[in-house]
Design a protein around this motif. Structure first.
Motif, short mmCIF file in Angstrom:
data_model
loop_
_atom_site.label_atom_id
_atom_site.label_comp_id
_atom_site.label_asym_id
_atom_site.label_seq_id
_atom_site.Cartn_x
_atom_site.Cartn_y
_atom_site.Cartn_z
N ALA A 85 0.82 -1.22 0.00
CA ALA A 85 0.00 0.00 0.00
C ALA A 85 0.85 1.26 0.00
O ALA A 85 0.58 2.21 0.74
CB ALA A 85 -0.96 -0.01 1.20
N LEU A 86 1.86 1.29 -0.85
CA LEU A 86 2.65 2.52 -0.97
C LEU A 86 1.88 3.48 -1.86
O LEU A 86 1.22 3.06 -2.82
CB LEU A 86 4.01 2.20 -1.60
CG LEU A 86 4.90 1.26 -0.80
CD1 LEU A 86 6.18 0.97 -1.54
CD2 LEU A 86 5.22 1.84 0.58
N TYR A 87 1.98 4.76 -1.57
CA TYR A 87 1.26 5.75 -2.36
C TYR A 87 2.00 5.94 -3.69
O TYR A 87 3.13 6.43 -3.70
CB TYR A 87 1.15 7.07 -1.58
CG TYR A 87 0.65 6.86 -0.17
CD1 TYR A 87 -0.55 6.18 0.07
CD2 TYR A 87 1.39 7.28 0.93
CE1 TYR A 87 -1.00 5.95 1.35
CE2 TYR A 87 0.94 7.05 2.23
CZ TYR A 87 -0.24 6.39 2.43
OH TYR A 87 -0.68 6.15 3.69
N PRO A 88 1.38 5.53 -4.80
CA PRO A 88 2.12 5.44 -6.06
C PRO A 88 2.57 6.78 -6.62
O PRO A 88 3.52 6.83 -7.40
CB PRO A 88 1.13 4.76 -7.00
CG PRO A 88 -0.20 4.97 -6.41
CD PRO A 88 -0.01 5.08 -4.94
N HIS A 89 1.88 7.86 -6.21
CA HIS A 89 2.22 9.17 -6.78
C HIS A 89 3.28 9.89 -5.96
O HIS A 89 3.67 11.00 -6.29
CB HIS A 89 0.95 10.02 -6.86
CG HIS A 89 0.23 10.13 -5.55
ND1 HIS A 89 -0.41 9.06 -4.96
CD2 HIS A 89 0.05 11.18 -4.71
CE1 HIS A 89 -0.94 9.45 -3.81
NE2 HIS A 89 -0.68 10.73 -3.65
N MET A 90 3.72 9.27 -4.87
CA MET A 90 4.72 9.91 -4.02
C MET A 90 6.06 9.17 -4.15
O MET A 90 6.08 7.97 -4.40
CB MET A 90 4.29 9.86 -2.55
CG MET A 90 3.02 10.60 -2.26
SD MET A 90 2.68 10.52 -0.48
CE MET A 90 0.98 11.04 -0.46
N PHE A 98 5.08 10.67 5.05
CA PHE A 98 3.63 10.90 5.09
C PHE A 98 3.05 10.95 6.52
O PHE A 98 2.39 11.92 6.89
CB PHE A 98 2.93 9.84 4.24
CG PHE A 98 1.46 10.09 4.03
CD1 PHE A 98 1.01 11.02 3.11
CD2 PHE A 98 0.52 9.38 4.76
CE1 PHE A 98 -0.34 11.24 2.92
CE2 PHE A 98 -0.84 9.60 4.57
CZ PHE A 98 -1.26 10.54 3.65
N PRO A 99 3.30 9.92 7.36
CA PRO A 99 2.72 9.98 8.72
C PRO A 99 3.26 11.13 9.56
O PRO A 99 2.55 11.66 10.42
CB PRO A 99 3.09 8.63 9.34
CG PRO A 99 3.96 7.92 8.39
CD PRO A 99 4.03 8.68 7.12
N ARG A 146 7.92 3.24 6.54
CA ARG A 146 6.78 4.14 6.77
C ARG A 146 6.05 3.77 8.06
O ARG A 146 5.58 4.64 8.79
CB ARG A 146 5.82 4.07 5.58
CG ARG A 146 4.73 5.10 5.62
CD ARG A 146 3.81 4.99 4.44
NE ARG A 146 3.07 3.75 4.43
CZ ARG A 146 2.31 3.33 3.41
NH1 ARG A 146 2.24 4.06 2.32
NH2 ARG A 146 1.68 2.19 3.47
N ASP B 200 -6.60 -0.95 0.56
CA ASP B 200 -5.36 -0.96 1.35
C ASP B 200 -4.73 0.44 1.40
O ASP B 200 -4.19 0.84 2.43
CB ASP B 200 -4.35 -1.93 0.74
CG ASP B 200 -4.49 -3.33 1.32
OD1 ASP B 200 -5.41 -3.54 2.13
OD2 ASP B 200 -3.70 -4.21 0.95
N LEU B 201 -4.79 1.15 0.26
CA LEU B 201 -4.18 2.49 0.22
C LEU B 201 -4.90 3.44 1.18
O LEU B 201 -4.26 4.20 1.91
CB LEU B 201 -4.27 3.06 -1.19
CG LEU B 201 -3.16 2.73 -2.18
CD1 LEU B 201 -3.33 3.56 -3.42
CD2 LEU B 201 -1.80 2.98 -1.58
N ALA B 204 -4.19 2.32 4.70
CA ALA B 204 -2.81 2.68 5.08
C ALA B 204 -2.76 4.15 5.50
O ALA B 204 -2.13 4.50 6.51
CB ALA B 204 -1.87 2.42 3.92
N ASP B 208 -1.84 5.70 9.02
CA ASP B 208 -0.78 6.72 9.10
C ASP B 208 -1.26 7.98 9.82
O ASP B 208 -0.46 8.88 10.09
CB ASP B 208 -0.30 7.09 7.69
CG ASP B 208 0.64 6.04 7.12
OD1 ASP B 208 1.14 5.22 7.90
OD2 ASP B 208 0.85 6.03 5.90
N LEU B 223 -4.46 10.51 -7.45
CA LEU B 223 -4.61 9.26 -8.19
C LEU B 223 -5.64 9.38 -9.32
O LEU B 223 -5.72 8.51 -10.17
CB LEU B 223 -5.02 8.12 -7.24
CG LEU B 223 -3.94 7.67 -6.27
CD1 LEU B 223 -4.46 6.61 -5.33
CD2 LEU B 223 -2.71 7.16 -7.00
N GLU B 322 -2.69 4.32 -11.89
CA GLU B 322 -1.40 4.28 -11.21
C GLU B 322 -1.45 3.63 -9.86
O GLU B 322 -1.03 4.20 -8.86
CB GLU B 322 -0.83 5.70 -11.07
CG GLU B 322 -0.29 6.24 -12.38
CD GLU B 322 0.54 7.48 -12.19
OE1 GLU B 322 0.81 7.84 -11.05
OE2 GLU B 322 0.90 8.07 -13.20
#
Lengths: 359, 323
Positions: A85-90, A98-99, A146, B200-201, B204, B208, B223, B322
């Motif tokens: 679940a990594l943020y793809p745009h970052m 991020f946190p 993270r 999940d995103l 997450a 966070d 996104l 993406e």
């Protein structure tokens, strides 16, 4: 770090009981694994601890604080998802930061912490990359960074190694364990891979169909499984389960092609059985093949050399086959009848109906 | 063998593409060519029959139509261009951006799946309603004195003598009518894209420490970059050629003719409507074609721009959310 306590927690989705009346206490700094097949409720339990799901029944405590109704953002948990679940745009840097940005920490502090976490996980050379440019192993480390950068009280790991190749998985297993011991974070790890559970955990919680089957150290769960499910789930190859009949008058256990005269001390333990149909359990590595004074005979069906040892599949009769592990180089022609010794002191006996361990 | 290879590698692909190419030629390239050709003539209802028969010696060729449009010799062209610009930009803002806000609200903030579906269906209703019914519904809504929307707005102090004729209210109405019906397209694209973001995103981000608003702004919005580009591109191209609802609600009309429509009076005359009226109401086919020409050229220009600036080619490839 905190102690995590689940008190009679259940989670229902409509009529499906994903988690059913689970009580569990994870000690401060302990590494506990929730182990079970797909759909057994282990991820649901993790998401309840994270605060994503609210239990239908029961309470969850961090130390003595009831966190059942507290949203995820106020629980200070770190979580690594199976998909990472990594943020793809970052970039990697932004993902890890991020946190901390949400916490509105000063920029310099964010920078210091991100670089520390990246260094700890050996990804400091990847900070400018996007997740799409990373390998599975690197993504896993970013996800872990993270989760750790916010210095969580509890670390939740949802099958974090399942997307890695076999070699990397073995390496990351040791890395994760080292990291956990170094940081002393209370960790709850979810997996369906019993090797991961056995090799990394202080304690294992075996689950099936939303219920806890057994809680114990890896050795306890392996040596003294509390029921047939645990016995068959833990171990590679799994424990052999042979249907036998108990003759109480002679105190004899009659199994396909062999029988045991049981010690009189076992009578009392077997008295709680629900019928005379019992299941004999024996680990493949506890069976001796080709011995001179066998207590059973079997025909060799398949021989699978695995390098350091050999897995042999044997037929006790037309319907019952078992697996045994022999030393590498053991020569056993297929079809040959060989003598086996199944030592009585190594066997487990389960109730044929309830599956409960009797001995 | 060689023949077989030649057929499989060279001819077969063209054979498969032939129906599509025929359609492109027949419905895209031919009308463009015809538009250019017609705009260079004096074809009107008076000499259309000769044009159809191919008696071209009885048709005159002239640059007058193009001069009227492109050099602004038609005194109304500037005002049509201005209204078109207001129309396209405003409706595009609603169709592309307001629909985005609505989609995030409905697909993310509304937790109940049943309510979310109900709201989405509600916004789709204008799309499935026949255009004439939709137009009549608006006429009823803003009818002075009796229209519910008129009465409601009158309560908050907005009460023009006529929503249909008083500028800028008439133009606001034009934007609302077209924007409301157009929102559904963006919503379908956006909600599908939001629903395809892995949970999940979102989870997450929650773990966070992110709030729902923060997740919407920092995770969901970035996104949706590709779906947004798609909606903007598609809607601009659609809007510069659309006039259906304006025609239904206001009618056409051209100044200086016997038929003065309310669209002129209301200030809602856009390029395609002006072209339609010149060609089909007044029978000035050649001049109608000349008015349509800037729309065609603008469309081609925008397509090329989207290909270059927005990377439209990349946009049309799969998996552009993406994740």
């Amino acid at each position: 770090m905190v102690r995590v306590k689940l008190d009679r927690v259940s989670k229902y989705f409509g009529r499906v009981r994903a988690v059913d009346n689970v009580s569990l206490e994870v000690m401060d700094g302990e590494f506990v694994t929730l182990l079970g097949p797909s759909g057994c409720g282990k991820t649901t339990m993790l998401l309840m601890i994270a605060g994503i799901y609210k239990p239908t029944k029961g309470r969850i405590y961090f130390d003595d604080e009831d966190v059942t109704d507290i949203p995820p953002k106020d629980r200070n948990v770190g979580m690594v998802f199976q998909s990472y679940a990594l943020y793809p745009h970052m970039t990697v840097y932004e993902n890890i930061a991020f946190p901390l940005r949400i916490k509105k920490l000063p920029k310099s502090e964010i920078d210091r912490k991100v670089r520390e976490a990246a260094k700890l996980l050996k990804i400091d050379h990847l900070l400018d990359r996007k997740p799409g440019q990373l390998s599975g192993g690197q993504q896993q480390r970013v996800a872990l960074a993270r989760a750790l950068v916010k210095e969580p009280d509890v670390l939740l790991l949802d099958e974090p190694l399942s997307n890695l190749d076999a070699l990397l998985r073995v390496y990351m297993r040791a890395e994760l364990k080292r990291l956990q011991k170094e940081l002393k974070i209370t960790t709850i790890y979810v997996t369906h891979d019993q090797v991961e559970a056995m090799s990394m955990s202080d304690r294992i919680v075996v689950m099936n169909e939303g219920k806890v089957q057994q809680i114990g150290t890896p050795d306890e769960v392996y040596r003294n499984p509390s029921n047939i499910f645990v016995a068959s789930f833990i171990g590679t190859p799994p424990m052999n389960l042979i249907r036998c009949t108990y003759d109480e008058s002679r105190n004899v256990l009659k199994c396909p092609n062999f029988e045991y005269e049981l010690p009189s001390a076992w009578r009392e333990a077997l008295s709680s059985r629900t019928s005379d149909e019992l299941v004999l359990g024996v680990r493949p590595e506890d069976i001796e093949i080709g011995v001179e004074s066998p207590n059973a005979k079997a025909r060799v069906l398949v021989v699978e050399p695995l390098g350091k040892d050999v897995v042999v599949t044997l037929a006790l009769d037309e319907e019952t086959s078992i697996k045994a592990v022999a030393r590498a180089g053991t020569q056993l022609p297929t079809g040959e009848v060989t003598g086996l010794r199944i030592p009585l002191e190594k066997v487990h006996v389960f109730d044929g109906k309830s599956g409960r361990a009797l001995i | 063998m060689a023949l077989h290879w030649l057929f499989a590698r060279r001819l077969a692909p063209w054979l498969y593409l032939a129906p599509l190419l025929a359609m492109v030629l027949l419905f895209w390239l031919t009308p463009i060519g015809l538009t250019v050709y017609l705009s260079l003539t004096n074809v009107s209802y008076k000499n259309l029959v000769y044009f159809i028969r191919g008696e071209m010696e009885r048709i005159s060729f002239t640059l007058r139509n193009l001069q009227n449009v492109f050099l602004g010799k038609d005194p109304f062209i500037a005002s049509v261009a201005e209204v078109t610009l207001i129309y396209v930009c405003s409706v595009l803002a609603i169709n592309a951006f307001y629909s985005l806000v609505l989609s995030i609200a409905i697909a993310f903030f509304v937790r109940s799946e049943a309510l979310s579906t109900f709201l989405r269906v509600t916004w789709l209703l204008p799309r499935i309603t026949p255009s004439v019914v939709y137009g009549l519904m608006w006429l009823w809504l803003i009818a002075p004195g009796t229209g519910p929307l008129y009465s409601l707005l009158a309560h908050v102090g907005i009460h023009p003598a006529s929503w249909l004729l008083d500028k800028p209210y008439s133009q606001l109405l034009m934007i609302a009518i077209n924007g409301y019906v157009g929102v559904s397209f963006g919503m379908i694209i956006y909600t599908a894209a939001i629903k395809s973001i892995p949970t999940d995103l979102i989870n997450a981000a929650r773990v966070d420490g992110a709030s729902d608003f923060f997740i919407a702004r920092r995770i969901i919005l970035p996104l949706l970059k590709w779906p947004m580009l798609f909606v903007v591109s598609w809607q601009t191209l659609s809007l510069i050629a659309s006039y259906e609802y304006i025609l239904i609600v206001w009618g056409g009309g051209a100044p200086g003719t016997e038929s003065v429509g309310t669209a002129w009076a209301a200030g809602v005359m856009v390029f395609p409507l002006y072209a339609w009226f010149q060609a089909f109401a007044l029978g000035n086919y050649a001049y109608g074609a000349a008015i349509a020409l800037p729309i065609v050229l603008l469309g081609i220009g925008l397509i090329l721009l989207y290909f270059k600036v927005f990377g439209f080619q990349k946009l049309m490839q799969p998996a552009r959310i993406e994740v």
